[in-house]
Design a protein around this motif. Sequence first.
Motif, short mmCIF file in Angstrom:
data_model
loop_
_atom_site.label_atom_id
_atom_site.label_comp_id
_atom_site.label_asym_id
_atom_site.label_seq_id
_atom_site.Cartn_x
_atom_site.Cartn_y
_atom_site.Cartn_z
N LEU A 25 9.28 -5.99 -15.52
CA LEU A 25 9.79 -5.41 -14.27
C LEU A 25 8.60 -4.92 -13.46
CD1 LEU A 25 12.73 -2.85 -14.03
CD2 LEU A 25 10.54 -2.38 -12.93
N THR A 26 8.54 -5.34 -12.21
CA THR A 26 7.46 -4.89 -11.34
C THR A 26 8.04 -4.36 -10.03
OG1 THR A 26 7.06 -6.98 -10.16
CG2 THR A 26 5.97 -6.70 -12.28
N MET A 27 7.36 -3.39 -9.46
CA MET A 27 7.82 -2.84 -8.17
C MET A 27 6.67 -2.10 -7.49
SD MET A 27 10.08 0.50 -9.28
CE MET A 27 9.75 1.42 -7.77
N PRO A 28 6.67 -2.07 -6.15
CA PRO A 28 5.69 -1.25 -5.44
C PRO A 28 6.06 0.23 -5.57
CG PRO A 28 7.20 -2.25 -3.88
CD PRO A 28 7.56 -2.80 -5.23
N THR A 29 5.06 1.10 -5.57
CA THR A 29 5.29 2.53 -5.62
C THR A 29 4.41 3.22 -4.57
OG1 THR A 29 3.66 2.69 -7.42
CG2 THR A 29 5.98 2.62 -8.05
N HIS A 30 4.59 4.51 -4.45
CA HIS A 30 3.90 5.28 -3.42
C HIS A 30 3.26 6.51 -4.05
CE1 HIS A 30 7.14 2.98 -1.49
NE2 HIS A 30 6.32 2.87 -0.48
N ARG A 31 2.08 6.83 -3.60
CA ARG A 31 1.34 7.95 -4.19
C ARG A 31 1.83 9.30 -3.70
NH1 ARG A 31 -4.67 6.42 -5.61
NH2 ARG A 31 -4.57 4.16 -5.68
N ALA A 84 1.94 8.16 -9.73
CA ALA A 84 2.13 6.82 -9.18
C ALA A 84 0.89 6.36 -8.41
CB ALA A 84 3.35 6.78 -8.27
N LEU A 85 0.63 5.05 -8.51
CA LEU A 85 -0.39 4.40 -7.70
C LEU A 85 0.31 3.44 -6.74
CD1 LEU A 85 -3.10 3.80 -10.46
CD2 LEU A 85 -2.92 5.69 -8.85
N GLU A 86 -0.21 2.20 -6.60
CA GLU A 86 0.41 1.26 -5.66
C GLU A 86 1.56 0.46 -6.27
OE1 GLU A 86 -1.69 2.94 -3.14
OE2 GLU A 86 -2.87 2.19 -4.80
N SER A 87 1.61 0.35 -7.59
CA SER A 87 2.73 -0.40 -8.19
C SER A 87 2.95 0.05 -9.62
CB SER A 87 2.47 -1.92 -8.16
OG SER A 87 1.40 -2.27 -9.00
N ARG A 101 0.51 1.63 -14.59
CA ARG A 101 0.36 2.03 -13.19
C ARG A 101 -0.85 1.28 -12.63
NH1 ARG A 101 1.54 6.46 -16.21
NH2 ARG A 101 -0.67 6.62 -16.74
N LEU A 102 -0.64 0.56 -11.53
CA LEU A 102 -1.70 -0.31 -11.02
C LEU A 102 -2.12 0.11 -9.61
CD1 LEU A 102 -0.30 -3.78 -12.13
CD2 LEU A 102 -1.74 -2.19 -13.43
N PRO A 103 -3.41 0.00 -9.30
CA PRO A 103 -3.91 0.40 -7.98
C PRO A 103 -3.84 -0.72 -6.95
CG PRO A 103 -5.76 -0.16 -9.37
CD PRO A 103 -4.52 -0.34 -10.22
N ARG A 104 -2.85 -1.59 -7.08
CA ARG A 104 -2.62 -2.66 -6.11
C ARG A 104 -1.14 -2.96 -6.12
NH1 ARG A 104 -6.66 -5.92 -6.96
NH2 ARG A 104 -5.85 -7.77 -5.96
N THR A 105 -0.63 -3.41 -4.99
CA THR A 105 0.81 -3.57 -4.85
C THR A 105 1.33 -4.75 -5.65
OG1 THR A 105 2.62 -3.63 -3.23
CG2 THR A 105 0.72 -5.07 -2.83
N ALA A 106 2.62 -4.70 -5.97
CA ALA A 106 3.30 -5.79 -6.67
C ALA A 106 4.72 -5.89 -6.10
CB ALA A 106 3.35 -5.53 -8.17
N PRO A 107 5.29 -7.08 -6.07
CA PRO A 107 6.64 -7.22 -5.51
C PRO A 107 7.69 -6.70 -6.48
CG PRO A 107 5.89 -9.30 -6.41
CD PRO A 107 4.73 -8.36 -6.53
N GLU A 108 8.90 -6.48 -5.97
CA GLU A 108 10.03 -6.16 -6.83
C GLU A 108 10.45 -7.42 -7.57
OE1 GLU A 108 13.38 -4.34 -5.09
OE2 GLU A 108 12.35 -2.51 -4.50
N ARG A 109 10.38 -7.38 -8.91
CA ARG A 109 10.75 -8.55 -9.70
C ARG A 109 11.28 -8.12 -11.05
NH1 ARG A 109 6.69 -13.23 -10.40
NH2 ARG A 109 8.65 -14.37 -10.53
N VAL A 110 12.21 -8.90 -11.55
CA VAL A 110 12.66 -8.79 -12.94
C VAL A 110 12.56 -10.19 -13.53
CG1 VAL A 110 14.58 -8.32 -14.48
CG2 VAL A 110 14.21 -6.86 -12.49
#
Length: 371
Positions: A25-31, A84-87, A101-110
Motif C-alpha cells: 500500500l502506498t500513498m502520499p503524505t504531508h509533513r 510523516a514525510l512525502e509518502s 516513510r519516504l522523502p519523495r511522493t508516491a501515488p495511492e496504490r494497493v
Amino acid sequence: MDTDALTAGTLQRLRATRPYPALSLTMPTHRRAPDNAQDAVRLRNLVAEAGNRLDADPRVSREAGDAVKAQLERAVTDVDQRRALESLVVLADADEYQIWRLPRTAPERVVLSDSYLTRNLVAAKAGAQLFWVLNFSAEHAALWSGTVEGLREEKGRGFPLSPPHENFDPERQARSGDAPSIYVSEDTRSFFRTVDERLRGVLAADPRPLFLIGLPQALSLLEDVGECARTAACKVAKGTTAETTAAELSRELETALEDWRAQGAAAVRDRLDAARGAKTFAGGLDEVWAAAKEGRVGLVAVEEHFQRTVRVTEGHLVAVDPADVAPGDEEVREDIVDELIETVLDNGGEAVFVADDSLADHGRVAAVLRF
C-alpha cells in the motif's frame, strides 16, 4: 523505517517471493498541518480498499485474507502521523507488516502480488543518494548517515570513537604552536588505524560514497595508515570537534555534495550516450524488459513516475487499463516497472531514476546492456 535503513540486503529480502497475497500500500503524505489532517482518512480508505481487494480475489482464502487484514490494522495503529514525510509505504502479508516513510511522493496504490512492491523504496534509496560522512580528528571520530534530508549521527557500528587515552595538552599546544605534532605520534596513528578498521566494516556491510571532513594533517594521516581515505568520494579540509552539529557539518559539505550529485547525473547520461554508440543500448519497456529477463541489463534508467500495468502475451508486454483488470488475473502485472527493476537488481545490475520526460524519446525507460 526511514530511507537510510534501506540497505541492499533489506531490499533483496523485500523482493523475495512469498506466499500470495503480499500486499503493498502506498500513498502520499504531508509533513505539516493543516494538510496532514487528511492523511489518516486517506490511509483508512486505502485499507478498506485493500480489504475489498482481498475479499474479491479468488486466489485468496478467507483465512489468508483475514490474516493480512489483521496485519494491516496493526500497521495503521503504529503509523505515527507526526513523523510523516512525502509518502507512506505499508507492506503486509499473513505474518508481518512493515512501515516505511519516504522523502519523495508516491501515488495511492494497493497491489496484491507474490512479492512486495519495492519500486518506491528503490526510488527513495536512489533519490536519497545515501552517503557516509566521517568527521574526525586526533581526539574523536563520528560517523553520520547522509541523505538529501540531511545528516543523522550513527550511534552504533563502532562509532563514535575516542582515543583510549588523552593524546595531548591543548594549553601547551596553544603556547608552543606545535598542534600538528599530534598527528605524528604513534598513539594517533594507532587510533586512526582503528577508525579505518571500523570504517571498512561499515562500508562492507552498507556500501555508500564516503565523505571525510577533518584537518589536512588528519586527512593525510588517515590515508597513510588505512584504506578508506584513498577511495573516499571527497575530502573536506576543515577542523571539527566531537560537538560539531549536523547543521554545521551540512554547511561545510554543501559544495562537495552538489558537485558529487551533478557528477552522478552526468555519469548516467554519459553511460547511455556511450551505449548508443556501442550498440549496447535498449529503449522502451518491452525491449528493456526482454533484455532484463535474459540478464543482459547492466544499468536501467527509469523516469521517476513512470509505471505501467501490462498483460504478458507471447513474451511481449501489452499495456492495459488497471480499471479493466479482473481480480485474480494471473497474466496481468500491476507494475511491470517494479518487476523490471527487481529483475535487473537480482542479476547484479544497477537501477537509477531520472527526471520525468528525460527519456521521452525512448519510451520512458532505457538500459545499458552488458552484451
